[in-house]
Design an enzyme around this catalytic site. Structure first.
Site, PDB file in Angstrom:
ATOM      1  N   LYS A  66     -62.999  86.887  87.181  1.00 21.78           N
ATOM      2  CA  LYS A  66     -63.335  88.289  87.491  1.00 21.78           C
ATOM      3  C   LYS A  66     -63.314  89.154  86.229  1.00 21.78           C
ATOM      4  O   LYS A  66     -64.217  89.970  86.001  1.00 21.78           O
ATOM      5  CB  LYS A  66     -62.358  88.849  88.530  1.00 21.78           C
ATOM      6  N   ARG A  87     -75.767  81.170 102.756  1.00 23.50           N
ATOM      7  CA  ARG A  87     -76.842  81.255 101.760  1.00 23.50           C
ATOM      8  C   ARG A  87     -77.766  82.441 102.007  1.00 23.50           C
ATOM      9  O   ARG A  87     -78.122  83.177 101.096  1.00 23.50           O
ATOM     10  CB  ARG A  87     -77.645  79.945 101.755  1.00 23.50           C
ATOM     11  N   HIS A 107     -56.162  93.914  94.768  1.00 27.98           N
ATOM     12  CA  HIS A 107     -56.306  93.085  93.567  1.00 27.98           C
ATOM     13  C   HIS A 107     -57.786  92.855  93.300  1.00 27.98           C
ATOM     14  O   HIS A 107     -58.544  92.453  94.181  1.00 27.98           O
ATOM     15  CB  HIS A 107     -55.606  91.741  93.760  1.00 27.98           C
ATOM     16  N   ASP A 165     -57.321  94.370  87.639  1.00 26.61           N
ATOM     17  CA  ASP A 165     -56.157  93.741  88.262  1.00 26.61           C
ATOM     18  C   ASP A 165     -55.632  94.533  89.458  1.00 26.61           C
ATOM     19  O   ASP A 165     -55.566  94.008  90.563  1.00 26.61           O
ATOM     20  CB  ASP A 165     -55.036  93.517  87.246  1.00 26.61           C
TER      21      ASP A 165
END
Length: 308
Positions: free
Chosen positions: A159, A243, A138, A177
C-alpha cells in the site's frame, strides 16, 4: 467530551466571547447524544431547553416584556431542562435577573457582539465538526485527481509503495497507516492524518519518509472527502475477487456507503495506473456515465436484432 470552556477557547478568533456570569461552571458539558448540530444550539426556545440558548434582539425584547416573576419562571424552565449555556448576542446588555439566576445556578452566561443568526451559524458548523462521529482505519489516504481515495488491504501488499508511486505521478498524500475519518455531514466522510504522522510515509526498506520535504508542499494534503475505497487483494485470493462486478460495490463508513473497487496484486501489474483508471471511472459514474450499463444496453440491443 466538549465543555463550554472548549467552545469558548476554540472560537476565540471568530467569536469574541466575554464571560458575564457562571464562569465557575466553565467545565459544564455540552450534550453529545448523536444529535444534529441544529439540535444543540438555537434561538431562545423553551420547548427545547436542553440546547445552548441564544438571546438576540428579538429574544431579549420578548424576555424583557414580562415582569420579574415571569422571567424567573422562564429561567427556571431552562434550568430544569439542563441548558448547557446561555449566549447573549448583538452586544446586548443582559438583565440583572438573568445574571443573578445564572450565577446562582452555575449556568455559563456569555456575551458577544456577533449577531445572533451569524453566531448560531458559526457554532453549528463548529459543533457539527467537533462532535462528528469518528473512527480510525488502517490504510493510506490519497488525493488522486482531486478525489479522496482510501487504499486498504492486508499488511505487506504494498500500500505504501503504491502511494509513493502515486505521489511521484503528481498526486497528494493525506495520511499513511492510520487515517482519522469523521462524518461531517449526513453524506460526507472526511479524512485527515493524526498530528503525529502528518506528512510521513513508511516504506519497507527505506523507513520513514517526509513526503513534504522530499516532494514539496504540493505533495501533501491536510484533509480530503472520502469518495473511493481501493482494496488490494492477493492474486491467489480468487474467492474474494470478482472479475466483472455487475453492481457497484460499496463499503459502510460511519453510516455512509462509499464506492469500493478491488484490485489484485500480482507481478507486472501497474497498480498506480489501475488506481488512476478507477478514479477516472468513479468520476464518470458520479457524473451519471456508467460504462458497464452502456455496454449491457448495447448487448441487449444486439441480441434483439439477432446479431451474434
Amino acid at each position: 467530551m466538549l465543555t463550554v470552556q472548549d467552545l469558548v477557547h476554540d472560537n476565540t478568533e471568530d467569536i469574541q466571547f466575554a464571560w458575564v456570569a457562571g464562569q465557575t461552571a466553565a467545565d459544564r458539558l455540552i450534550p453529545d447524544n448523536g444529535m444534529a448540530a441544529a439540535d444543540l444550539i438555537g434561538h431562545l426556545n423553551l420547548i427545547h431547553p436542553s440546547r445552548i440558548q441564544v438571546f438576540g434582539t428579538q429574544e431579549m425584547d420578548y424576555y424583557t416584556r414580562f415582569d420579574s416573576k415571569r422571567r424567573i419562571h422562564h429561567l427556571d424552565e431552562l434550568l430544569a431542562g439542563g441548558v448547557p449555556a446561555i449566549l447573549i448576542a448583538d452586544g446586548l446588555p443582559p438583565t440583572e435577573d438573568l445574571i443573578e439566576g445564572c450565577e446562582r445556578n452555575h449556568i455559563p452566561l456569555l456575551s458577544t457582539p456577533v449577531p445572533a443568526a451569524e453566531l448560531i451559524d458559526l457554532l453549528r458548523i463548529y459543533l457539527s465538526r467537533r462532535l462528528a462521529p469518528t473512527t480510525t482505519v488502517h490504510g493510506v489516504f490519497m488525493d488522486v485527481l482531486g478525489v479522496g481515495v482510501l487504499i486498504t488491504g492486508e499488511s505487506g501488499l504494498g500500500k505504501s509503495e503504491l502511494a509513493l508511486e502515486l505521489i511521484s505521478r503528481g498526486h497528494g498524500l493525506v495520511a499513511d497507516d492510520a487515517v482519522d475519518l469523521s462524518r461531517t455531514a449526513p453524506h460526507v466522510v472526511e479524512g485527515h492524518c493524526p498530528e503525529l504522522l502528518r506528512n510521513m510515509l513508511e516504506v519497507r526498506g527505506l523507513g520513514l519518509l517526509n513526503i513534504r520535504t522530499i516532494f514539496g508542499e504540493t505533495s501533501v494534503r491536510r484533509k480530503m472527502k472520502l469518495k473511493l475505497i481501493v482494496h488490494l487483494v492477493r492474486a491467489t485470493a480468487q474467492d474474494k475477487f470478482e472479475r466483472l462486478p455487475l453492481q457497484d460495490m460499496t463499503q459502510d463508513m460511519l453510516g455512509c456507503p462509499i464506492r469500493k473497487v478491488m484490485l489484485q496484486v500480482a507481478a507486472g501489474r501497474n497498480l498506480a495506473v489501475l488506481v488512476e483508471a478507477a478514479v477516472r471511472n468513479t468520476i464518470l459514474k458520479l457524473r451519471g456515465i456508467d460504462t458497464l450499463a452502456e455496454f449491457m444496453a448495447r448487448q441487449a440491443e444486439a441480441i434483439a436484432r439477432g446479431q451474434p
